[in-house]
Scaffold this motif. Sequence first.
Motif, PDB file in Angstrom:
ATOM      1  N   GLY A 195       8.541  13.728  -6.873  1.00  0.00           N
ATOM      2  CA  GLY A 195      10.370  14.487  -6.943  1.00  0.00           C
ATOM      3  C   GLY A 195      11.119  13.728  -5.668  1.00  0.00           C
ATOM      4  N   ALA A 196      10.674  13.506  -4.874  1.00  0.00           N
ATOM      5  CA  ALA A 196      12.187  13.163  -3.775  1.00  0.00           C
ATOM      6  C   ALA A 196      12.578  12.176  -3.683  1.00  0.00           C
ATOM      7  CB  ALA A 196      10.976  13.167  -2.019  1.00  0.00           C
ATOM      8  N   GLY A 248       0.834  -1.594  -0.522  1.00  0.00           N
ATOM      9  CA  GLY A 248       0.116   0.067   0.147  1.00  0.00           C
ATOM     10  C   GLY A 248       0.928   1.301  -0.524  1.00  0.00           C
ATOM     11  N   ALA A 249       2.112   0.993  -0.011  1.00  0.00           N
ATOM     12  CA  ALA A 249       3.006   2.561   0.095  1.00  0.00           C
ATOM     13  C   ALA A 249       2.426   3.795  -1.607  1.00  0.00           C
ATOM     14  CB  ALA A 249       4.390   2.236   0.336  1.00  0.00           C
ATOM     15  N   GLU A 250       3.322   3.988  -1.651  1.00  0.00           N
ATOM     16  CA  GLU A 250       3.215   5.191  -2.474  1.00  0.00           C
ATOM     17  C   GLU A 250       4.590   6.216  -3.602  1.00  0.00           C
ATOM     18  OE1 GLU A 250      -0.626   7.999  -2.178  1.00  0.00           O
ATOM     19  OE2 GLU A 250      -1.876   6.509  -1.666  1.00  0.00           O
ATOM     20  N   ILE A 251       4.897   5.942  -4.320  1.00  0.00           N
ATOM     21  CA  ILE A 251       5.674   6.127  -4.133  1.00  0.00           C
ATOM     22  C   ILE A 251       5.263   7.268  -5.220  1.00  0.00           C
ATOM     23  CG2 ILE A 251       7.682   6.088  -5.934  1.00  0.00           C
ATOM     24  CD1 ILE A 251       7.861   4.865  -3.081  1.00  0.00           C
ATOM     25  N   GLY A 252       5.549   8.353  -5.610  1.00  0.00           N
ATOM     26  CA  GLY A 252       5.076   9.633  -6.656  1.00  0.00           C
ATOM     27  C   GLY A 252       5.947  10.220  -7.608  1.00  0.00           C
ATOM     28  N   ALA A 253       5.369  11.031  -8.853  1.00  0.00           N
ATOM     29  CA  ALA A 253       6.672  10.802 -10.050  1.00  0.00           C
ATOM     30  C   ALA A 253       7.368  11.633  -9.847  1.00  0.00           C
ATOM     31  CB  ALA A 253       5.279  11.580 -10.526  1.00  0.00           C
ATOM     32  N   GLY A 254       8.451  10.522 -10.526  1.00  0.00           N
ATOM     33  CA  GLY A 254      10.088  11.324 -10.138  1.00  0.00           C
ATOM     34  C   GLY A 254      10.512  11.406  -9.188  1.00  0.00           C
ATOM     35  N   ALA A 255      10.201  10.064  -8.538  1.00  0.00           N
ATOM     36  CA  ALA A 255      10.909  10.520  -7.354  1.00  0.00           C
ATOM     37  C   ALA A 255      12.225   9.035  -7.262  1.00  0.00           C
ATOM     38  CB  ALA A 255      10.274   9.632  -5.961  1.00  0.00           C
TER      39      ALA A 255
END
Length: 377
Positions: free
Chosen positions: A317-318, A294-301
Amino acid sequence: MTTEVRSNTGADASNEAGAALAERTDAVILVGGQGTRLRPLTVNTPKPMLPTAGRPFLEHLLGRIRAAGMTHVVLGTSYKAEVFEEHFGDGSDLGLEIEYVVETEPLGTGGGIRNVADKLRYDTAMVFNGDVLGGTDLRAVLGTHAEKDADVTMHLVRVPDPRAFGCVPTDADGRVLEFLEKTQDPPTDQINAGIYVFRREVIESIPAGRPISVEREIFPALLDGGRAVYGHVDYAYWRDMGTPGDFVRGSSDLVRGIAPSPLLEGHHGESLVDDSASVGGGALLYGGSVVGRGAEIGAGARIDQSVIFDGARIGAGAVIERSIVAAGADIGPRTVVSDAIIGEGAVVGARCELINGLRVWPGVTIPDHGVRFSTDV
């Protein structure tokens, strides 16, 4: 130091003896420590239960024990003891039979081993330090024990720089000569790797009910008494998982197949992402990184050699490198987390910089730009 070299025939015979002995060996795992070096991750979770390459760390060791042929396991617990039984139950789901012994007062390594004596079923017990990620052939260790007719057999691993560890020199036959404290001029590269095979009678001879160190008291006393203490020496994978850096590297090595685990066979690569997690476009995951349920990785991270626990959120972006983000934590967009730990449910705002060993405790909130090492925002 002289290293014994066996022929293939001798090695095969030893391995067969180890396989036969495994069926008549209790596995004892000491998991009572508080894991203070890994706080805040261990505030609510005992260290052996922390997610490591997608499974509780202890589960990888249990998988190796089962693969070696041992089926009866005794867990010596203390800190948050109830968590282990709640998760593993009687062990049947893993093909094991697990029993639990709770240590109500700190007893040290020797006292912890003695504390489980009443649960042993066989004349041989293989004792594991629950903090160690290892890759040695457990049957081979048991084979050495049988071949030498030893009272105690220790797994000794050779390391490039043994100065940070206690050393254990052996003679040409593999018999342990002495136990040495850390020194700047070690006489051998062999160190204690935290796996011991005991005759049951030796465990029962340990004084009960008081703290005692197996390394500083029991083993030296056995040598002084002329007991047969042998070393099984190899170059197997070995890592103490007690620090954040070692925890991250150990998880990464499991994912990439550098450290062995029966639970991950055929699933090695640069990342391990749970099917229920979401990964945004352009995000990069590598270095043996893990993304939990259920984790979420944002775009460009960018996630490099890091462990993202269940339900954590990483903003667009992180950058997360060589770090651990605990369950439910929220990392804002463009934030950099490097060599750091973010506790459960913590909220870190956008464009923060958390680096160089920084630890954020569970539930803490850091506003946008709230922590910076650079002058720009």
